[in-house]
Design a protein around this motif. Structure first.
Motif, short mmCIF file in Angstrom:
data_model
loop_
_atom_site.label_atom_id
_atom_site.label_comp_id
_atom_site.label_asym_id
_atom_site.label_seq_id
_atom_site.Cartn_x
_atom_site.Cartn_y
_atom_site.Cartn_z
N GLY A 184 7.04 73.20 34.96
CA GLY A 184 6.60 73.13 36.56
C GLY A 184 5.75 72.37 36.71
N VAL A 185 4.59 73.01 37.70
CA VAL A 185 3.42 71.80 37.80
C VAL A 185 2.66 72.07 36.98
CG1 VAL A 185 2.15 71.07 39.66
CG2 VAL A 185 3.99 72.36 40.47
N CYS B 182 -1.51 62.36 42.68
CA CYS B 182 -1.20 61.77 44.01
C CYS B 182 -1.45 62.78 44.94
CB CYS B 182 0.18 61.21 43.98
SG CYS B 182 1.26 62.29 43.43
N PHE B 183 -1.47 64.00 44.81
CA PHE B 183 -1.68 65.00 45.83
C PHE B 183 -3.15 65.46 46.34
CE2 PHE B 183 2.28 66.64 43.04
CZ PHE B 183 3.18 66.29 44.27
N SER B 184 -3.00 65.61 47.54
CA SER B 184 -4.38 65.73 48.10
C SER B 184 -5.04 67.28 47.71
CB SER B 184 -4.41 65.84 49.82
OG SER B 184 -3.71 66.72 50.22
N GLU B 185 -5.86 67.76 47.83
CA GLU B 185 -6.62 68.97 47.66
C GLU B 185 -5.77 69.96 48.40
OE1 GLU B 185 -8.34 70.87 45.82
OE2 GLU B 185 -8.55 69.00 44.70
N ASP B 186 -5.48 69.67 49.85
CA ASP B 186 -4.65 70.50 50.73
C ASP B 186 -2.97 70.92 50.03
OD1 ASP B 186 -6.13 71.06 52.64
OD2 ASP B 186 -5.27 70.01 54.08
N GLU B 187 -2.65 69.64 49.73
CA GLU B 187 -1.46 69.61 49.07
C GLU B 187 -1.30 70.51 47.77
OE1 GLU B 187 0.65 65.50 50.63
OE2 GLU B 187 -0.74 65.44 48.89
N ARG B 188 -2.13 70.22 46.96
CA ARG B 188 -2.63 71.13 45.75
C ARG B 188 -2.51 72.57 46.10
NH1 ARG B 188 -4.37 68.46 40.87
NH2 ARG B 188 -5.53 70.24 40.45
N SER B 189 -3.23 73.06 47.26
CA SER B 189 -3.30 74.50 47.19
C SER B 189 -2.18 75.06 47.80
CB SER B 189 -4.56 75.10 48.10
OG SER B 189 -4.75 74.04 49.11
N GLN B 190 -1.40 74.04 48.56
CA GLN B 190 -0.07 74.49 49.37
C GLN B 190 0.72 74.74 48.05
OE1 GLN B 190 0.71 71.56 52.35
NE2 GLN B 190 2.49 72.64 52.72
N LEU B 191 0.81 73.93 47.03
CA LEU B 191 1.63 73.96 45.87
C LEU B 191 1.38 75.42 45.23
CD1 LEU B 191 2.01 70.62 44.01
CD2 LEU B 191 3.81 72.25 44.68
N LYS B 192 -0.04 75.58 45.06
CA LYS B 192 -0.08 76.62 44.30
C LYS B 192 0.24 78.01 44.76
CE LYS B 192 -4.12 74.94 42.13
NZ LYS B 192 -5.61 74.66 42.03
N ASN B 193 0.26 77.97 46.22
CA ASN B 193 0.82 79.26 47.01
C ASN B 193 2.34 79.34 46.81
OD1 ASN B 193 -1.36 80.01 47.97
ND2 ASN B 193 -1.40 78.59 49.97
N LYS C 236 -1.17 79.41 40.07
CA LYS C 236 -1.98 78.20 39.51
C LYS C 236 -0.97 77.35 38.64
CE LYS C 236 -2.34 81.19 35.55
NZ LYS C 236 -3.24 81.68 34.51
N PHE C 237 -1.65 76.10 38.64
CA PHE C 237 -0.82 75.11 37.66
C PHE C 237 -0.87 75.47 36.40
CE2 PHE C 237 -1.91 71.39 41.09
CZ PHE C 237 -1.15 72.11 41.95
#
Ligand code: NAP
Length: 248
Positions: free
Chosen positions: A188-189, A197-208, A214-215
């Motif tokens: 997965g991630v 390439c992901f911003s902090e916002d995108e990273r926390s969205q992804l984690k959700n 978590k990654f």
């Protein structure tokens, strides 16, 4: 400790960083002698070897673009001449291309296909010959969950990984009687440069979107690779093993 891995020779493509480095380090902890392949990041490959030596392991660095059939042929000929055999092949090298399908050019298509899928074909076709002669060996392909389920804005990437999944299942069946196991890991991630390439916002969205919130760590993929390389997985072949914190 997987004792049966001691003294084996493994080629890990794209081991200058990320998941490839973690797999090279993990295999070396079990006594595997590793060939650390890279394309451009020589310092990264040297760092991988340094970590391995700190852990009392050993190996060599080998520069080779896996998308070029002739250079891959030379790499496997060199390894065979100098070290006699390849017991384990980890096809890990990969690139990603994030964006809308309509913005992807033919060049993008060729580039990602040539590295992600033709690279797997190139390395496997040369590694497998001596494995067939010796009637043993394991091949581990690093796929992606997007190869299982598809990802919007990563259409070409997903297609290359879907191809790897089918390649793994088919080749595993074809080589079963030759004593060679072929499996894939579908991460997965995982926290590597590939996701820079992901911003902090995108990273926390992804984690959700991940049940474990978590990654994954590169070491968590590497431990599965070591298991698949070892005799502990002796009846597992032609499988795609997902390591994604429950994401799909
Ligand atoms: P990464 O940190 O970007 O590392 C990629 C590695 O591939 C580098 O060592 C790079 O070598 C090598 N490479 C690229 N093109 C190459 C070529 N033409 N020939 C030889 N080596 C080449 O990526 P990663 O995140 O560790 O990903 C490793 C694998 O896991 C990839 O197949 C990727 O698709 C897969 N994966 C990753 C994730 C994730 O979330 N990170 C998830 C699912 C699957 P140089 O640095 O020398 O160019």
């Amino acid at each position: 400790m997987y004792d049966d891995l001691n003294g084996k020779v493994a080629v890990i493509t794209g081991a200058s960083r990320g998941i490839g480095r973690a797999i090279a380090v993990e295999l070396s902890k079990h006594g595997v002698w590793v060939v650390i392949n890279y394309k451009s990041d020589r310092n990264g490959a040297e760092k991988t070897l340094e970590i391995i030596k700190e852990n009392k392991g050993n190996g060599i660095i080998y520069q080779c673009d896996v998308s070029l059939n002739n250079t891959v042929k030379e790499m496997f000929q060199d390894i065979a001449n100098k070290y006699g055999k390849v017991d384990i092949l980890v096809n890990n090298s990969g690139i990603s291309k994030v964006g809308l399908f309509i913005d992807m050019s033919e060049l993008d298509f060729d580039e990602i296909m040539n590295v992600n899928f033709k690279g797997v074909y190139n390395c496997t076709s040369y590694a497998v010959r001596s494995m067939i002669e010796r009637k043993c060996g394991t091949i581990i392909n690093i796929s992606s969950i997007w190869g299982n389920v598809g990802a919007s804005c990563e259409v070409l990437y997903s297609a290359t990984k879907g191809a790897i999944n089918s390649f793994t299942k088919s080749l595993g069946k074809e080589l079963g009687a030759s004593g060679i196991r072929v499996n894939a890991i579908s991460p997965g991630v995982i926290d590597t440069d590939m996701n820079k390439c992901f911003s902090e916002d995108e990273r926390s969205q992804l984690k959700n979107e991940i049940p474990m919130m978590k990654f994954g760590k590169t070491e968590e993929v590497a431990k599965v690779a070591a298991f698949l390389a070892s005799d502990e997985s002796s009846y597992i072949t032609a499988q795609v093993i997902t390591v994604d914190g429950g994401m799909i």
